[in-house]
Design an enzyme around this catalytic site. Sequence first.
Site, mmCIF file in Angstrom:
data_model
loop_
_atom_site.group_PDB
_atom_site.id
_atom_site.type_symbol
_atom_site.label_atom_id
_atom_site.label_comp_id
_atom_site.label_asym_id
_atom_site.label_seq_id
_atom_site.Cartn_x
_atom_site.Cartn_y
_atom_site.Cartn_z
ATOM 1 C CG ASP A 126 -1.722 -1.276 1.342
ATOM 2 O OD1 ASP A 126 -2.279 -1.718 0.327
ATOM 3 O OD2 ASP A 126 -1.731 -1.873 2.435
ATOM 4 N N GLY A 178 -4.004 -4.643 -4.601
ATOM 5 C CA GLY A 178 -4.968 -3.636 -5.038
ATOM 6 C C GLY A 178 -4.201 -2.412 -5.470
ATOM 7 C CG HIS A 179 -1.350 -2.195 -7.871
ATOM 8 N ND1 HIS A 179 -0.427 -2.782 -8.691
ATOM 9 C CD2 HIS A 179 -0.961 -2.482 -6.615
ATOM 10 C CE1 HIS A 179 0.477 -3.416 -7.950
ATOM 11 N NE2 HIS A 179 0.163 -3.254 -6.685
ATOM 12 C CD GLN A 219 0.905 -9.199 -2.566
ATOM 13 O OE1 GLN A 219 1.645 -9.934 -3.187
ATOM 14 N NE2 GLN A 219 -0.311 -8.919 -2.993
HETATM 15 P P1 IMP Z 1 -2.569 -12.990 1.759
HETATM 16 O O1 IMP Z 1 -1.610 -12.465 0.749
HETATM 17 O O2 IMP Z 1 -4.014 -12.773 1.397
HETATM 18 O O3 IMP Z 1 -2.278 -14.420 2.141
HETATM 19 O O4 IMP Z 1 -2.366 -12.142 3.110
HETATM 20 C C1 IMP Z 1 -1.164 -12.240 3.879
HETATM 21 C C2 IMP Z 1 -0.768 -10.894 4.466
HETATM 22 O O5 IMP Z 1 -0.365 -10.035 3.407
HETATM 23 C C3 IMP Z 1 -1.877 -10.152 5.206
HETATM 24 O O6 IMP Z 1 -1.284 -9.426 6.262
HETATM 25 C C4 IMP Z 1 -2.419 -9.181 4.169
HETATM 26 O O7 IMP Z 1 -3.028 -8.069 4.769
HETATM 27 C C5 IMP Z 1 -1.127 -8.819 3.448
HETATM 28 N N1 IMP Z 1 -1.344 -8.385 2.066
HETATM 29 C C6 IMP Z 1 -1.573 -9.164 0.991
HETATM 30 N N2 IMP Z 1 -1.674 -8.424 -0.119
HETATM 31 C C7 IMP Z 1 -1.481 -7.150 0.252
HETATM 32 C C8 IMP Z 1 -1.418 -5.911 -0.475
HETATM 33 O O8 IMP Z 1 -1.547 -5.838 -1.700
HETATM 34 N N3 IMP Z 1 -1.177 -4.796 0.281
HETATM 35 C C9 IMP Z 1 -0.978 -4.854 1.612
HETATM 36 N N4 IMP Z 1 -1.010 -5.982 2.317
HETATM 37 C C10 IMP Z 1 -1.260 -7.128 1.649
#
Ligand code: IMP
Length: 429
Positions: free
Chosen positions: A13, A40-41, A223
Amino acid sequence: MGNVTVIGGQWGDEGKGKVIDWLANRADVVVRFQGGNNAGHTIVVGDKTYKLSLLPSGVVQGKLSVIGNGVVVDPWSLMDEIDRARSQGLEVSPDILILADNATLILPLHRDLDQAREARAGAGKIGTTGRGIGPAYEDKVGRRAIRFADLADREALETKIERLLAHHGALRLGLGLPEVTPAMVMDQILEIAPRVSPYVKPAWRILGQAIRDGRRVLFEGAQATLLDVDHGTYPYVTSSNTVAGQAAAGAGVGPQAGGYVLGIVKAYTTRVGEGPFPTELHDEVGQRLGERGHEFGTVTGRPRRCGWFDAALVRQSIMVGGIQGVVLTKLDVLDGFKTLKICTGYTLRGEPVDYLPAGLRDQAGLEPVYEEIEGWSDTTAGARSWKDLPAAAVKYVRRIEELIGAPVVLLSTSPQRDDTIMMRDPFQD
Ligand code: IMP
């Protein structure tokens, strides 16, 4: 002119969407190499806001956009996103969108498993996005995943589904989830296959040719480094490698193809989900950062946790991520603070530590060491040149550069595409 790889330098983010869109304008091809629809972009162009999750940001500019083999793809979610993008006037056709034939599918059973495990974990949950990302990567590494190439081979698909369910059947039973039969999974796949198949191609080959032809490639990370499955705050991480080194493996190109590595870093720190966060603020300052920065998750809508800039963490991200230059975003959220704090390192059980230790207990025990720095009352929002910035804001940026050991090459001063100050063109490096 070389290629550029963009990765997040904190917990995600950081505003990657805008920067990637800005760079996509200068690239010929945009490639996603890890993650899935957990990303999410947000891209704002004029009065239009595009929220992309799986689609490479290149689609906004009609650039060749590749979803690489390192991505886990929920095909229903992908088709919904394509429909949404089309309804906003974007042209998303198999001419510009390529889906790697060796990428892994996320199936509804992966989402079920992700959500059931989180619900079962109670206070020990990871705080995932619930999109089935982790379970899909587990199946990939466990060599029982369905890949897009399998959709064209019904016989192989049957065997693969059997194999997959031999694993998931037992898990579902243990978690109290309803049984899923091979016929149910086959029906799901056969329903979506005709819609995604036109996009399915050997992406590595198309990319390899593009690189040989001297076309400029932008590798779009999702991420961030501190969510990397090896280098992040494990187990509170995502299930893929998010560092620049993954760009090559997740796209099917050589390590030299990634080019210049740009890290996106927010002028303060945020995190969604659970896990250690040494500079987190539970007071009105944290609340103010969240409100001013509109810190709510793009995918889940969850409020993000907020805190001061952590230079020790970013310094580490720069080293493990291979980051050569930094884009600093959301500086304007700090406008109006009388004083600001930057974390320069920590103490752990009274001893100084200048990095994030790998152990969870050590991570939780870190006490940040802060340096106070003067704030500014003028606005930095919308600044398009260095001289538009208040002197104290310039000082803040310079101090960050010193502490993290990398130059700030771009400064983003609002969500708008053109509100960007460029110190150096990453494609020229
Ligand atoms: P997962 O990727 O859904 O398995 O989530 C694992 C961790 O990564 C959690 O803490 C999510 O909130 C975080 N996370 C996954 N994708 C994003 C992203 O695009 N932005 C911020 N945090 C993310």
